[in-house]
Write a protein that holds these residues in place. Structure first.
Motif, PDB file in Angstrom:
ATOM      1  N   GLY A   1      -0.841 -10.656  -9.572  1.00  0.00           N
ATOM      2  CA  GLY A   1      -0.719 -11.288  -8.024  1.00  0.00           C
ATOM      3  C   GLY A   1       0.893 -10.954  -7.841  1.00  0.00           C
ATOM      4  O   GLY A   1       1.214 -10.620  -6.533  1.00  0.00           O
ATOM      5  N   VAL A   2       1.798 -11.411  -8.832  1.00  0.00           N
ATOM      6  CA  VAL A   2       3.034 -11.140  -8.348  1.00  0.00           C
ATOM      7  C   VAL A   2       3.529  -9.557  -8.071  1.00  0.00           C
ATOM      8  O   VAL A   2       4.305  -9.230  -7.029  1.00  0.00           O
TER       9      VAL A   2
ATOM     10  N   TRP B   1       2.092  -8.682  -4.637  1.00  0.00           N
ATOM     11  CA  TRP B   1       3.240  -9.341  -3.659  1.00  0.00           C
ATOM     12  C   TRP B   1       4.396  -8.582  -3.612  1.00  0.00           C
ATOM     13  O   TRP B   1       4.856  -8.452  -2.250  1.00  0.00           O
TER      14      TRP B   1
ATOM     15  N   ALA C   1       5.422  -6.608  -0.196  1.00  0.00           N
ATOM     16  CA  ALA C   1       6.432  -7.236   0.315  1.00  0.00           C
ATOM     17  C   ALA C   1       6.878  -7.100   1.864  1.00  0.00           C
ATOM     18  O   ALA C   1       7.251  -5.849   2.060  1.00  0.00           O
TER      19      ALA C   1
ATOM     20  N   TYR D   1      -5.066  -5.281  -0.866  1.00  0.00           N
ATOM     21  CA  TYR D   1      -4.418  -6.262  -1.946  1.00  0.00           C
ATOM     22  C   TYR D   1      -5.406  -6.523  -3.125  1.00  0.00           C
ATOM     23  O   TYR D   1      -5.034  -6.386  -4.114  1.00  0.00           O
TER      24      TYR D   1
END
Length: 88
Positions: free
Chosen positions: A18-19, A22, A26, A36
């Motif tokens: 998830g990070v 992201w 970004a 995603y």
């Protein structure tokens, strides 16, 4: 399934995916949610292949032998293959 290290590694991979997604996207608000999800689902496999390239080891099947099945669930098994032997 009752192994604490298994769930710790699984949780870290979920959070890490998830990070990473992201961070990768970004500031890009025009990307559909489907993209995603696809990248997030693929990141563990991409990470596994990257580790194989760096270490030259392939993970084995955990139940390939009774000894390997008894010793499975360790982080070293993920990177070195079940039982510590390299599977071709």
């Amino acid at each position: 399934m009752r192994s604490i290290p298994y769930w710790v590694i699984t949780g870290l991979m979920i959070v890490g995916s998830g990070v990473a997604v992201w961070a990768w996207f970004a500031g890009d608000g025009s990307i559909p949610a489907r993209q995603y999800l696809v990248l997030g689902a693929a990141l563990p496999l991409i990470f596994k292949k990257a580790v194989e390239v760096v270490t030259g080891a392939k993970p084995g099947v955990a139940a390939s032998s009774p000894t390997a099945a008894a010793n499975s669930g360790k982080l070293a098994d993920y990177f070195q293959g079940a039982g510590g032997s390299r599977v071709a």
